[in-house]
Write a protein that holds these residues in place. Structure first.
Motif, PDB file in Angstrom:
ATOM      1  N   GLY A 105       1.011  -1.378   0.000  1.00 11.36           N
ATOM      2  CA  GLY A 105      -0.198   0.081  -0.151  1.00 11.36           C
ATOM      3  C   GLY A 105       0.479   1.441   0.082  1.00 11.36           C
ATOM      4  N   ALA A 106       2.187   1.692  -0.035  1.00 10.22           N
ATOM      5  CA  ALA A 106       3.034   2.661  -0.113  1.00 10.22           C
ATOM      6  C   ALA A 106       3.217   2.913  -1.378  1.00 10.22           C
ATOM      7  CB  ALA A 106       4.608   2.089   0.633  1.00 10.22           C
ATOM      8  N   SER A 107       3.893   3.909  -1.454  1.00 10.05           N
ATOM      9  CA  SER A 107       4.065   4.300  -2.373  1.00 10.05           C
ATOM     10  C   SER A 107       5.551   5.275  -2.628  1.00 10.05           C
ATOM     11  CB  SER A 107       3.262   6.400  -3.333  1.00 10.05           C
ATOM     12  OG  SER A 107       2.583   5.957  -3.675  1.00 10.05           O
ATOM     13  N   VAL A 108       6.471   5.394  -3.883  1.00  9.12           N
ATOM     14  CA  VAL A 108       7.949   4.568  -3.159  1.00  9.12           C
ATOM     15  C   VAL A 108       8.795   5.855  -3.750  1.00  9.12           C
ATOM     16  CG1 VAL A 108      10.357   3.671  -3.872  1.00  9.12           C
ATOM     17  CG2 VAL A 108       7.351   2.498  -3.028  1.00  9.12           C
ATOM     18  N   VAL A 109       9.736   6.366  -3.004  1.00  7.29           N
ATOM     19  CA  VAL A 109      10.493   7.687  -3.989  1.00  7.29           C
ATOM     20  C   VAL A 109      12.446   6.713  -3.455  1.00  7.29           C
ATOM     21  CG1 VAL A 109      11.988   9.710  -3.496  1.00  7.29           C
ATOM     22  CG2 VAL A 109       9.281   9.478  -2.612  1.00  7.29           C
ATOM     23  N   SER A 110      12.466   7.219  -4.479  1.00  7.14           N
ATOM     24  CA  SER A 110      13.917   6.345  -4.711  1.00  7.14           C
ATOM     25  C   SER A 110      14.836   7.600  -5.104  1.00  7.14           C
ATOM     26  CB  SER A 110      14.101   4.942  -5.900  1.00  7.14           C
ATOM     27  OG  SER A 110      15.462   4.734  -5.705  1.00  7.14           O
ATOM     28  N   ALA A 111      16.689   6.476  -4.975  1.00  8.24           N
ATOM     29  CA  ALA A 111      17.074   7.384  -6.154  1.00  8.24           C
ATOM     30  C   ALA A 111      18.347   6.933  -7.086  1.00  8.24           C
ATOM     31  CB  ALA A 111      18.374   8.187  -4.720  1.00  8.24           C
ATOM     32  N   ASN A 112      17.668   5.761  -6.748  1.00  9.24           N
ATOM     33  CA  ASN A 112      18.778   3.950  -6.910  1.00  9.24           C
ATOM     34  C   ASN A 112      18.606   4.212  -8.364  1.00  9.24           C
ATOM     35  OD1 ASN A 112      19.666   2.206  -7.802  1.00  9.24           O
ATOM     36  ND2 ASN A 112      18.906   0.974  -5.780  1.00  9.24           N
ATOM     37  N   LYS A 113      19.158   4.641  -9.611  1.00 12.30           N
ATOM     38  CA  LYS A 113      19.533   4.867 -10.786  1.00 12.30           C
ATOM     39  C   LYS A 113      19.829   3.566 -11.049  1.00 12.30           C
ATOM     40  CE  LYS A 113      23.029   6.673  -8.655  1.00 12.30           C
ATOM     41  NZ  LYS A 113      23.621   7.959  -8.130  1.00 12.30           N
TER      42      LYS A 113
ATOM     43  N   ALA B 174       4.111   0.028 -10.013  1.00 10.67           N
ATOM     44  CA  ALA B 174       3.229   0.468  -9.249  1.00 10.67           C
ATOM     45  C   ALA B 174       2.240   0.823  -9.698  1.00 10.67           C
ATOM     46  CB  ALA B 174       4.622   2.115  -9.371  1.00 10.67           C
ATOM     47  N   VAL B 175       2.152   1.358 -11.535  1.00 12.45           N
ATOM     48  CA  VAL B 175       0.942   1.181 -11.893  1.00 12.45           C
ATOM     49  C   VAL B 175      -0.208  -0.280 -10.958  1.00 12.45           C
ATOM     50  CG1 VAL B 175      -0.328   0.649 -13.666  1.00 12.45           C
ATOM     51  CG2 VAL B 175       1.588   1.890 -14.244  1.00 12.45           C
ATOM     52  N   GLU B 176       0.201  -1.601 -11.284  1.00 16.74           N
ATOM     53  CA  GLU B 176      -0.966  -2.672 -10.561  1.00 16.74           C
ATOM     54  C   GLU B 176      -1.169  -2.202  -9.163  1.00 16.74           C
ATOM     55  OE1 GLU B 176       1.595  -6.220 -10.468  1.00 16.74           O
ATOM     56  OE2 GLU B 176      -0.560  -7.482  -9.238  1.00 16.74           O
ATOM     57  N   HIS B 177      -0.957  -1.552  -8.484  1.00 15.53           N
ATOM     58  CA  HIS B 177      -0.782  -1.244  -7.338  1.00 15.53           C
ATOM     59  C   HIS B 177      -1.167   0.457  -6.785  1.00 15.53           C
ATOM     60  CE1 HIS B 177       0.463  -5.465  -5.473  1.00 15.53           C
ATOM     61  NE2 HIS B 177       1.394  -5.427  -5.955  1.00 15.53           N
ATOM     62  N   GLY B 178      -1.656   0.809  -7.924  1.00 13.36           N
ATOM     63  CA  GLY B 178      -2.062   2.015  -8.016  1.00 13.36           C
ATOM     64  C   GLY B 178      -0.741   3.450  -6.796  1.00 13.36           C
ATOM     65  N   LYS B 179      -0.210   2.907  -7.269  1.00 17.21           N
ATOM     66  CA  LYS B 179       0.645   3.891  -5.736  1.00 17.21           C
ATOM     67  C   LYS B 179       1.554   4.483  -7.342  1.00 17.21           C
ATOM     68  CE  LYS B 179      -0.910   1.998  -2.423  1.00 17.21           C
ATOM     69  NZ  LYS B 179      -2.190   2.215  -3.162  1.00 17.21           N
ATOM     70  N   ASP B 180       2.919   5.475  -6.348  1.00 15.95           N
ATOM     71  CA  ASP B 180       3.495   6.319  -7.755  1.00 15.95           C
ATOM     72  C   ASP B 180       4.624   5.816  -7.318  1.00 15.95           C
ATOM     73  OD1 ASP B 180       2.169   8.305  -8.430  1.00 15.95           O
ATOM     74  OD2 ASP B 180       2.238   9.329  -5.764  1.00 15.95           O
ATOM     75  N   LEU B 181       5.328   6.324  -8.230  1.00 20.74           N
ATOM     76  CA  LEU B 181       7.415   5.360  -8.075  1.00 20.74           C
ATOM     77  C   LEU B 181       7.899   7.030  -8.498  1.00 20.74           C
ATOM     78  CD1 LEU B 181       9.817   3.983  -8.028  1.00 20.74           C
ATOM     79  CD2 LEU B 181       9.145   2.885  -9.856  1.00 20.74           C
ATOM     80  N   TYR B 182       7.828   7.949  -7.536  1.00 25.55           N
ATOM     81  CA  TYR B 182       9.382   8.930  -7.900  1.00 25.55           C
ATOM     82  C   TYR B 182      10.834   8.696  -7.884  1.00 25.55           C
ATOM     83  CZ  TYR B 182       5.046  12.708  -8.284  1.00 25.55           C
ATOM     84  OH  TYR B 182       4.467  12.787  -9.517  1.00 25.55           O
ATOM     85  N   TYR B 183      11.460   9.617  -8.636  1.00 25.22           N
ATOM     86  CA  TYR B 183      12.865   9.248  -8.381  1.00 25.22           C
ATOM     87  C   TYR B 183      13.953  10.503  -9.109  1.00 25.22           C
ATOM     88  CZ  TYR B 183      11.678   7.093 -13.192  1.00 25.22           C
ATOM     89  OH  TYR B 183      11.364   7.103 -13.809  1.00 25.22           O
ATOM     90  N   GLU B 184      13.730  11.363  -8.442  1.00 26.75           N
ATOM     91  CA  GLU B 184      14.113  12.784  -9.024  1.00 26.75           C
ATOM     92  C   GLU B 184      15.524  12.801  -9.054  1.00 26.75           C
ATOM     93  OE1 GLU B 184      13.297  15.867 -10.592  1.00 26.75           O
ATOM     94  OE2 GLU B 184      15.259  15.449 -11.359  1.00 26.75           O
ATOM     95  N   ALA B 185      16.423  12.401  -7.496  1.00 28.06           N
ATOM     96  CA  ALA B 185      17.389  12.514  -7.449  1.00 28.06           C
ATOM     97  C   ALA B 185      18.289  11.509  -7.372  1.00 28.06           C
ATOM     98  CB  ALA B 185      17.084  11.876  -5.512  1.00 28.06           C
ATOM     99  N   ALA B 186      17.349  10.773  -8.764  1.00 27.28           N
ATOM    100  CA  ALA B 186      18.542   9.754  -9.173  1.00 27.28           C
ATOM    101  C   ALA B 186      18.976  10.204 -10.276  1.00 27.28           C
ATOM    102  CB  ALA B 186      17.567   8.195  -9.890  1.00 27.28           C
ATOM    103  N   VAL B 187      19.386  10.931 -10.342  1.00 26.49           N
ATOM    104  CA  VAL B 187      19.962  11.757 -12.424  1.00 26.49           C
ATOM    105  C   VAL B 187      20.163  12.875 -12.235  1.00 26.49           C
ATOM    106  CG1 VAL B 187      19.497  12.402 -14.230  1.00 26.49           C
ATOM    107  CG2 VAL B 187      18.452  10.185 -13.926  1.00 26.49           C
ATOM    108  N   ALA B 188      21.158  13.336 -12.231  1.00 29.75           N
ATOM    109  CA  ALA B 188      22.057  14.456 -11.583  1.00 29.75           C
ATOM    110  C   ALA B 188      21.575  14.744 -10.665  1.00 29.75           C
ATOM    111  CB  ALA B 188      21.272  15.736 -12.466  1.00 29.75           C
ATOM    112  N   GLY B 189      21.959  14.472  -9.186  1.00 30.76           N
ATOM    113  CA  GLY B 189      21.243  14.893  -7.320  1.00 30.76           C
ATOM    114  C   GLY B 189      20.240  15.639  -7.688  1.00 30.76           C
TER     115      GLY B 189
END
Ligand SMILES: NC(=O)C1=CN([C@@H]2O[C@H](COP(=O)(O)OP(=O)(O)OC[C@H]3O[C@@H](n4cnc5c(N)ncnc54)[C@H](O)[C@@H]3O)[C@@H](O)[C@H]2O)C=CC1
Ligand SMILES: N[C@@H](CC=O)C(=O)O
Ligand code: NA
Length: 429
Positions: free
Chosen positions: A98-106, A120-135
């Motif tokens: 049930g959680a959404s995820v924020v990751s920095a893991n490129k 993420a789509v299957e469970h209706g959640k977000d996957l965000y990763y702005e930190a993964a590219v160019a800090g």
């Protein structure tokens, strides 16, 4: 304003994680106001529980990351462990519970982005990763959202802070490679295994992510041509200076002129000192995006380090929490264009080649003939030498990488060519 807090599980409390925890605590009131509900650090998964972590309640610390993501009351999991496993399983388990995820893991996103997005789509959640590219630099979100109505043709830039830091030190202070790498590691810029930085696996992962988003196409790590910077020498910097250039490790993602395919590559390259990328110092990153309607955009800022990276993580955390409160999810994966990724041989650029040759009549003509036979046009030639040996520096006009490779192979076969001491691409002209 909702009073029940959104609960955050932090996985990993190293360089980035400790800064995420610090900012969440020190900026709690502002984050609450911006999100519309309080955010609470509900658990911190670590490997070494005995370590003293300033500002973190020891009662929140656990070594059981799996149990933390399975709790069921966690709204957002922030993954800043790095590496493929257990990060991948923890992220998919987080979605399942049930959680959404924020990751920095490129590294993980470049390898398994499609599967993670699907989960993420299957469970209706977000996957965000702005930190993964160019800090800290906002780049993923501008590409995915602000430029969603435009057609991106090229993304080129410096996307690894560690190697930019090392190359900058080597160029500006004459520092040795190892000394500069040790300093970058001590400053928290390098990956847990800095081979990922210096052999350009990290930059290649970022190039795969950028190309995928920019061209709405699946680009895997293996699709990205990769050359690290461990073989760049002081002599290469001297050659670069001789032609008014410096050397940077560049990531270049391009749509072919006919629009039917794309390429993605990472390698050291000479760029003119007058080019804006030449003045990117230390662990800063800079990325040019060229699109049909907007033209040329430049994104610039700190590409590595605990606090800058945490800034991007926190930005994602706020966005994901807002989505959650609004019962929505943000934009996900977009690979509808399904463009083929062409091999490096089809890339067209300029080259700087240094040759050691015999200093006798006819050698220059022989070398020029090899270039001509492979359809590689010479722009300039510089010769210096003594005692029967000479050094030739050839700079070409634009040619395909395959033609250049054929040229170099044929040059190596000439009796009069003692060796090819360096080949470097020339970009940014
Ligand atoms: N340091 C930087 O400048 C940037 C790092 N990143 C990414 O952020 C992530 C984290 O990087 P850093 O904080 O620099 O690394 P780090 O090595 O300083 O921190 C990772 C932490 O995770 C812990 N850990 C490992 N396995 C664990 C497990 N199973 N359970 C709990 N904890 C575990 C480690 O003990 C370590 O403290 C990586 O994916 C990295 O690529 C992204 C952008 C910039
Ligand atoms: N090791 C990476 C960290 C940020 O992504 C780098 O040096 O850029
Ligand atoms: Na970023």
């Amino acid at each position: 304003m909702r009073t029940r807090p959104l609960k955050v599980a932090l996985l990993g409390c190293g360089v980035v994680g400790s800064e995420v925890a610090r900012i969440m605590t020190t900026h709690a009131d502002d984050l609450t106001a911006r999100i519309g509900a309080p955010v609470e650090l509900a658990g911190v998964a670590v490997r070494r529980p005995s370590k003293v972590r300033a500002g973190i309640d020891p009662a929140l610390v656990t070594t059981d990351a799996t149990a933390l993501v399975k709790r069921g009351d966690i709204d957002v999991v922030v993954e800043v462990i790095g590496g493929i496993e257990p990060a991948r399983t923890l992220i998919t388990t987080a979605f399942e519970h049930g959680a959404s995820v924020v990751s920095a893991n490129k590294a993980l996103l470049a390898q398994d982005g499609a599967a993670l997005h699907a989960a993420a789509v299957e469970h209706g959640k977000d996957l965000y990763y702005e930190a993964a590219v160019a800090g800290a630099i906002p780049l993923i979100r501008p590409l995915r959202e602000s430029l969603a109505g435009d057609k991106i043709n090229r993304v080129m830039g410096i996307v690894n802070g560690t190697t930019n830091f090392i190359l900058d030190k080597m160029d500006s202070t004459g520092a040795g490679y190892q000394e500069a790498l040790d300093e970058a590691t001590a400053l928290g810029y390098a990956e847990a295994d800095p081979t990922a930085d210096v052999e350009a696996f990290d930059a290649a992962a970022k190039a795969a992510i950028l190309a995928g988003i920019a061209f709405h196409t699946r680009v895997r790590l293996d699709d990205v041509y990769r050359e690290g910077m461990t073989e760049v020498t002081a002599a290469d910097f001297a050659s670069a200076k001789g032609m008014g250039c410096t050397i940077k490790l560049l990531a270049i993602c391009e749509r072919a002129a006919d629009g039917g395919s794309v390429t993605a590559r990472v390698h050291p390259a000479m760029i003119p000192l007058t080019h804006p990328l030449a003045s990117v110092r230390g662990a800063y990153n800079a990325v040019f995006v060229e699109s049909e309607a907007a033209g040329q955009l430049m994104f610039y800022g700190p590409g590595a380090g605990g606090a800058p990276t945490a800034s991007a993580v926190l930005g994602d955390l706020v966005a994901v929490c807002r989505n959650r409160l609004g019962g929505a999810t943000g934009p996900g994966d977009s690979a509808y264009a399904q463009l083929p990724v062409s091999p490096m041989g089809e890339v067209v650029t300029r080259y700087h080649i240094s040759l050691d040759v015999a200093d006798k009549p006819g050698v220059l003509a022989q070398v020029a003939t090899v270039f001509a036979e492979h359809g590689v046009s010479i722009d300039t030639v510089r010769q210096s030498g003594k005692d029967g040996e000479a050094s030739l520096v050839v700079v070409t006009h634009r040619a395909s990488d395959a033609s250049l490779a054929g040229t170099v192979e044929a040059l190596r076969g000439l009796d009069t060519v003692r060796g090819v001491s360096s080949i470097m691409r020339v970009e940014g002209e």
